[in-house]
Design a protein around this motif. Structure first.
Motif, PDB file in Angstrom:
ATOM      1  N   VAL A 142       0.619  -1.172  -0.084  1.00  0.00           N
ATOM      2  CA  VAL A 142      -0.208   0.055   0.299  1.00  0.00           C
ATOM      3  C   VAL A 142       0.934   1.183   0.104  1.00  0.00           C
ATOM      4  N   PHE A 143       0.271   2.336  -0.815  1.00  0.00           N
ATOM      5  CA  PHE A 143       1.394   3.589  -0.869  1.00  0.00           C
ATOM      6  C   PHE A 143       1.043   4.635   0.025  1.00  0.00           C
ATOM      7  N   PHE A 144      -0.250   4.348   0.530  1.00  0.00           N
ATOM      8  CA  PHE A 144      -0.930   5.795   1.621  1.00  0.00           C
ATOM      9  C   PHE A 144      -1.285   5.133   2.964  1.00  0.00           C
ATOM     10  N   ALA A 145      -0.761   5.897   4.072  1.00  0.00           N
ATOM     11  CA  ALA A 145      -0.915   5.402   5.402  1.00  0.00           C
ATOM     12  C   ALA A 145      -2.619   5.382   5.617  1.00  0.00           C
ATOM     13  N   ALA A 195      -3.618   1.571   5.018  1.00  0.00           N
ATOM     14  CA  ALA A 195      -2.884   0.657   5.350  1.00  0.00           C
ATOM     15  C   ALA A 195      -3.804  -0.664   5.810  1.00  0.00           C
ATOM     16  N   SER A 196      -5.181  -0.161   6.124  1.00  0.00           N
ATOM     17  CA  SER A 196      -5.967  -1.362   6.758  1.00  0.00           C
ATOM     18  C   SER A 196      -6.666  -1.936   5.288  1.00  0.00           C
ATOM     19  N   LYS A 197      -6.458  -1.451   4.243  1.00  0.00           N
ATOM     20  CA  LYS A 197      -7.234  -1.920   3.055  1.00  0.00           C
ATOM     21  C   LYS A 197      -6.919  -3.570   2.842  1.00  0.00           C
ATOM     22  N   PHE A 198      -5.934  -4.064   3.196  1.00  0.00           N
ATOM     23  CA  PHE A 198      -5.533  -5.402   3.230  1.00  0.00           C
ATOM     24  C   PHE A 198      -5.226  -6.013   4.674  1.00  0.00           C
ATOM     25  N   LYS A 199      -5.411  -7.039   4.975  1.00  0.00           N
ATOM     26  CA  LYS A 199      -5.609  -7.737   6.170  1.00  0.00           C
ATOM     27  C   LYS A 199      -3.822  -7.544   6.709  1.00  0.00           C
ATOM     28  N   ASN A 200      -2.989  -7.795   5.862  1.00  0.00           N
ATOM     29  CA  ASN A 200      -1.592  -7.745   6.077  1.00  0.00           C
ATOM     30  C   ASN A 200      -0.841  -6.881   4.820  1.00  0.00           C
ATOM     31  N   SER A 201      -0.417  -5.652   5.411  1.00  0.00           N
ATOM     32  CA  SER A 201      -0.002  -4.595   4.631  1.00  0.00           C
ATOM     33  C   SER A 201       1.487  -4.442   4.509  1.00  0.00           C
ATOM     34  N   ALA A 245       0.208  -1.136   9.683  1.00  0.00           N
ATOM     35  CA  ALA A 245       0.858  -2.086   8.650  1.00  0.00           C
ATOM     36  C   ALA A 245       1.815  -3.128   9.235  1.00  0.00           C
ATOM     37  N   LYS A 246       2.000  -4.071   8.548  1.00  0.00           N
ATOM     38  CA  LYS A 246       2.992  -5.120   9.260  1.00  0.00           C
ATOM     39  C   LYS A 246       4.563  -4.754   9.185  1.00  0.00           C
ATOM     40  N   GLY A 247       4.816  -3.948   8.257  1.00  0.00           N
ATOM     41  CA  GLY A 247       5.893  -3.405   7.941  1.00  0.00           C
ATOM     42  C   GLY A 247       6.067  -2.024   7.063  1.00  0.00           C
ATOM     43  N   ILE A 248       7.217  -1.601   7.330  1.00  0.00           N
ATOM     44  CA  ILE A 248       7.246  -0.179   6.588  1.00  0.00           C
ATOM     45  C   ILE A 248       8.782  -0.371   5.718  1.00  0.00           C
ATOM     46  N   LEU A 249       8.470   0.438   4.467  1.00  0.00           N
ATOM     47  CA  LEU A 249       9.390   0.395   3.398  1.00  0.00           C
ATOM     48  C   LEU A 249       9.583   1.896   3.044  1.00  0.00           C
ATOM     49  N   THR A 250      10.844   2.509   3.027  1.00  0.00           N
ATOM     50  CA  THR A 250      10.824   3.932   2.442  1.00  0.00           C
ATOM     51  C   THR A 250      12.056   3.871   1.695  1.00  0.00           C
ATOM     52  N   ALA A 251      11.954   4.693   0.576  1.00  0.00           N
ATOM     53  CA  ALA A 251      12.823   4.932  -0.479  1.00  0.00           C
ATOM     54  C   ALA A 251      13.748   5.872   0.147  1.00  0.00           C
ATOM     55  N   GLY A 253       8.220  -1.801  17.782  1.00  0.00           N
ATOM     56  CA  GLY A 253       8.782  -3.032  17.170  1.00  0.00           C
ATOM     57  C   GLY A 253       8.340  -3.590  16.091  1.00  0.00           C
ATOM     58  N   LYS A 254       8.180  -2.628  15.240  1.00  0.00           N
ATOM     59  CA  LYS A 254       7.755  -2.840  13.781  1.00  0.00           C
ATOM     60  C   LYS A 254       9.022  -3.138  12.817  1.00  0.00           C
ATOM     61  N   CYS A 255       8.728  -4.070  11.881  1.00  0.00           N
ATOM     62  CA  CYS A 255       9.802  -4.317  10.842  1.00  0.00           C
ATOM     63  C   CYS A 255       9.961  -3.102   9.988  1.00  0.00           C
ATOM     64  N   CYS A 256      10.968  -2.639   9.805  1.00  0.00           N
ATOM     65  CA  CYS A 256      11.103  -1.535   8.798  1.00  0.00           C
ATOM     66  C   CYS A 256      12.648  -1.480   8.032  1.00  0.00           C
ATOM     67  N   ILE A 257      12.473  -1.286   6.697  1.00  0.00           N
ATOM     68  CA  ILE A 257      13.584  -1.155   5.841  1.00  0.00           C
ATOM     69  C   ILE A 257      13.637   0.532   5.325  1.00  0.00           C
ATOM     70  N   SER A 258      14.525   1.304   5.588  1.00  0.00           N
ATOM     71  CA  SER A 258      14.631   2.563   5.016  1.00  0.00           C
ATOM     72  C   SER A 258      15.746   2.807   3.933  1.00  0.00           C
ATOM     73  N   GLY A 259      15.571   3.719   3.328  1.00  0.00           N
ATOM     74  CA  GLY A 259      16.601   4.198   2.294  1.00  0.00           C
ATOM     75  C   GLY A 259      17.021   3.307   1.228  1.00  0.00           C
TER      76      GLY A 259
END
Length: 910
Positions: A447-450, A453-459, A477-483, A499-505
């Motif tokens: 999903v691209f908009f905060a 995030a609840s649009k899908f059960k797992n996003s 969201a289950k996880g966060i990914l940023t460019a 305590g949420k999985c996140c990948i940034s940059g």
């Protein structure tokens, strides 16, 4: 142990129960060389050899190939002669040849990161001599083709042209297998192997323009230099950067007499562990192959067999192989070669008892004789690390302090976050790499908009970067990914707190919000597509990868109790909600070091009142809007105080600039104008008015509170009233009110006066009172310089190292990702200063601020609340600086607790 020669030498011999060095010399001999020397001394059968020191690698990088060869030539030649004498054969001799292996050996284990060459010394004459010596033509030609393949790849650069191409040697072998209708290397005939040797040499000549070297000494020097070069190869550099190992360490080179696992069905090779590296279970385990050399086990060309009968039965059960099939086709070493197994089992017990830690061993069986090629402290999962430490303690092999010092703090993360199923991970396809901003594993639909995030059960929320307005969606969201963004970007900091999985940059992502897609290397991913994130490594996977919840073992609690016994510096948490506070307390947090009050204002029912306050033109209007926020914030504080019953809670007053709270999209601006019964233009004007060129240095922190004192008054009232309400219920509250971004004494004094006068009014109104502190966040260099003046007024200091690092370096932490990786690659910086505290610069300001503050007020409470509060080396620095506590994200509390104990133990040992 008998020392053969002076320890100042560049080359160290080992063999025949004699050695130059021992296991304490890892920095000089590398882990492998030091352990080979140690094993010789305690009677383990090790092929004789010698080690070229790590210092020679450093000399090579400074002086170059020819100069270094001249430096070590005499010692290397003498050491080869020593191996010849031990083995009764001669290097390069065509009648009685000695072959050697050449392996790397850094001071820390870096499995698979650097290069190895086996069977060195082979040529057309030597292969014939080896045939006569062993009476085994198949073995000799197989060893020759292996040597050309390894030497060609490692030394001569015979690599695939691109990632889509096949290894040139593998391509030749695959072609021959197809022609012959076979699948395994062991099915090659003697003529096949002769043909491969010819074809391999022809391929080398065509690709490099030179014939394959036939002189064994030329081969040896080429391999030694190749190992030195591999220290700066892409794999090794990436691994070093990932683990923070300095480039100046260098690698040793280990040269040993070859022993052969591919001499027939009475020979073999394997890898074994004294305990289970995955679970920590005290069971001997490992894998082996008959008629194979070491790389065959690791490469997975053939299915390896289990060493123990128990391991073989467990493997067969998982593979759904019945007992009869197992015994016939996959017997354990214990069943196939019981005498060899008993000998190996004895050595593994000796080595674990000697090193007092779980060992990872490599071994070869040559024509019924067992040789141990290597031992090292085995790599293990976080769960295994904890269990092994506790078990070794209970077995009396180590003491409590050793048990704590054995633990790698960052690996505790694995016990606290979801992880990928190892089987599923083997099949997963990596599509991009980012920064491992918050550990754990997450799989979901894009999903691209905060707010969706609840649009899908797992996003998985995918953003160019996140802002405080995204908080609710980040939580869903289950996880966060940023460019964009670094390890302390908004996404990273908030995710770690959750305590949420996140990948940034993840710079490879090209995100298009309009089309709801992102592209990587031309491949397009759409909203609703499955992706998976490994927040511990930064790997982004295509599709759905199954995750499993980690189980906290009883040993984990035992280790944490042990840490409490030895720790002096306390560990608090950064928590903005009662939920976060409860999680952190369950992990052993001893209070809250930072509650960011602005995070409480972004929920749907609060942002409206906040915006009304900002848009108000009068003090009366602002106070009216703040009256609406007061009960909400008071309720939040009550929940946090209750979760931390009896423990201190530091609450930071409003910090970010007001423009972060106003809507920037036209539709939202129009909606706000309608709700407030004002014109759209009025909203637009206010948004434009609040916009700042550099918000970091603008109207924020205490500047807001001093400009609009009603904000500080309202927040103080919410804090004090919440504490009094809980006091009436018998819950003990210890509020510490923190003024952010102070740069002058007057700024703090003005805020302190507002806070104390407001508190006094409430005490008079309620006819009751509580104890509270008023302190400041030291996050501006000037505040550290003026710390003695500020300490005359402040009850405590808390160093906000995120902003202090930003201001000291002059780096924007949200934009530094554009150049920091290049700076680290080029050696301008060793590490990301937003991830690991810069002790040389920022650290000196912290030391100065602490010393100056305590020169005025010796009992001044001092802590740290930046994200560095959960990074091991930074926590140890804080202890050595004399801080009372560190504060970090809830899921990093156990890490900080362990490091606090380790730092105290290390100090006592000095």
């Amino acid at each position: 142990m008998e020392l053969i020669h002076d320890v100042k030498a560049r080359v160290f011999k080992f063999g025949n129960k004699k050695a130059d060095g021992n296991s304490s010399m890892k920095n000089l001999l590398g882990g492998k060389g030091a352990n080979l020397a140690e094993m010789c001394a305690i009677g383990i059968p090790v092929p004789p050899g010698f080690t070229i020191t790590t210092e020679v690698c450093t000399e090579y990088n400074l002086l170059g190939k020819e100069a270094v060869i001249e430096l070590i030539k005499e010692e290397v030649e003498d050491s080869i002669a020593n191996i010849e004498s031990s083995m009764g054969c001669t290097f390069g001799d065509k009648y009685n040849p000695l072959l050697v292996s050449v392996r790397s050996g850094a001071r820390v284990s870096m499995p698979g990161m650097m290069d190895t060459v086996l069977n060195l010394g082979m040529n057309d004459d030597v292969v014939l001599g080896l045939i006569k010596k062993t009476n085994n033509e198949q073995f000799a030609w197989d060893s020759y083709r292996r040597f050309i393949q390894m030497y060609g790849g490692v030394v001569l650069g015979m690599k695939p042209a691109s990632k889509d191409d096949v290894d040139p040697f593998e391509e030749i072998m695959d072609h021959l297998k197809d022609k012959r209708g076979i699948k395994l290397d062991t099915q090659f005939t003697i003529q096949d192997l002769k043909d491969l040797v010819y074809d391999f040499k022809d391929a080398v000549r065509k690709q490099t323009g030179h014939s394959f070297p036939t002189d064994p000494w030329e081969q040896l020097w080429g391999a030694i230099i190749a190992v030195f070069n591999s220290w700066n190869g892409d794999r090794a550099v990436y691994y070093r950067n990932m683990h923070g190992y300095p480039a100046e360490w260098g690698t040793a080179v280990n040269i040993q007499a070859m022993v052969y696992g591919n001499m027939g069905n009475n020979s073999g090779t394997g890898v074994c562990f004294t305990r289970d590296a995955g679970t920590g279970e005290n069971v001997f385990n490992g894998e082996y192959l008959i008629n194979a050399q070491g790389e065959d086990v690791v490469a997975g060309v053939r299915t390896p067999q289990q060493i123990t009968k128990l391991g073989s039965q467990r493997w067969a059960e998982l593979a759904k192989i019945d007992e009869a099939d197992r015994l016939e086709n996959y017997p354990s070493l214990e069943e196939l070669m019981p005498s060899i197994f008993e000998e190996l089992n004895g050595y593994q017990q000796i080595l674990e008892n000697h090193y007092r830690d779980m060992q990872d061993m490599e071994f070869t069986m040559q024509d019924g004789k067992l040789w141990v090629l290597q031992t090292r402290n085995g790599k293990r999962t976080g769960a295994a690390m904890v269990k092994i430490a506790v078990d070794l303690l209970k077995e009396g092999k180590i003491n409590e302090k050793e048990a704590l010092l054995r633990l790698q703090p960052t690996k505790l993360d694995e016990l606290l976050h979801p992880v990928f199923d190892p089987k599923a991970l083997k099949r997963a396809h990596v599509i991009a790499q980012g920064l491992p901003a918050s550990p754990g594993a997450a799989t979901g639909k894009i999903v691209f908009f905060a707010d969706e995030a609840s649009k899908f059960k797992n996003s998985i929320l995918v953003r160019i970067e996140t802002s405080p307005e995204d908080l609710e969606g980040m939580n869903v969201a289950k996880g966060i990914l940023t460019a964009r963004g670094g390890m302390t970007s908004h996404a990273a900091v908030v995710a770690r707190g959750m305590g949420k999985c996140c990948i940034s940059g993840a710079g490879a992502l090209n995100i298009n919000y309009k089309t709801r897609t992102f592209t990587i290397d031309g491949h397009e991913y759409h909203e609703g597509d499955w992706i998976s994130l490994n927040g511990s490594t930064g790997n982004i996977f295509e599709g759905k990868v199954e995750t499993v919840e980690p189980e906290l073992s009883g040993e984990f609690a035992e280790i944490m109790d042990l840490a409490n016994k030895y720790a002096i510096m306390k560990v608090r948490t950064n928590a903005d909600t009662p939920k976060d506070a409860k999680v952190a307390r369950n992990f052993g947090a001893q209070g809250i070091g930072l509650t960011r009050t602005e995070h409480m204002f972004f929920e749907v029912d609060r942002i409206k009142a906040m915006r009304e306050m900002i848009l108000a033109d009068t003090v009366k209007g602002r106070k009216q809007a703040l009256e609406d926020l007061l009960p909400m914030q008071r309720s939040d504080f009550e929940g946090i105080f209750e979760a931390m019953d009896g423990l201190p809670v530091t609450i930071r007053l409003l910090d970010p600039p007001l423009h972060e709270f106003v809507p920037h999209q036209l539709a939202t601006q129009k909606e706000l104008a309608d709700e407030m019964h004002i014109s759209l233009q009025a909203v637009k004007n206010k948004v434009a008015e609040l916009e700042e060129f550099n918000p970091m240095l603008g109207h924020r922190g205490c500047r807001l509170g001093n400009t609009y004192p009603e904000i500080t008054e309202t927040q103080t009232r919410a804090i004090i009233e919440a504490a009094l309400n809980l006091k009436a219920r018998g819950i003990i509250c210890n509020p510490e009110i923190m003024v952010p971004l102070v740069g002058t004494v007057k700024e703090f004094e003005m805020q302190e006066n507002i806070i104390r006068s407001t508190a006094s009014k409430i005490f008079e109104e309620r006819q009751d009172s509580i104890e509270y502190l008023v302190g400041t966040m030291i996050e501006i260099p000037r505040a550290a310089l003026m710390a003695d003046k500020i300490a005359e007024k402040a009850d405590f200091f808390s160093f906000g190292t995120n902003d202090l690092t930003q201001m000291t370096f002059g780096y924007s932490r949200d934009d530094a990702g554009k150049f920091l990786p290049v700076y680290i690659e080029k050696g301008i910086l060793k590490v990301d200063p937003f991830e690991v505290l810069d002790q040389e610069g920022v650290g000196q300001l912290i030391k100065m601020g602490t010393e100056r503050g305590r020169s005025v007020k010796p009992q001044l409470k001092v802590g740290i609340c930046g994200e560095h509060g959960g990074e091991p080396s930074s926590v140890e620095f804080c202890y050595n600086t004399g801080m009372d506590y560190v504060s970090c994200s809830p899921y990093r509390v156990p890490i900080a607790r362990l490091v606090s104990a380790q730092a105290a133990i290390k100090e006592a040992m000095r």
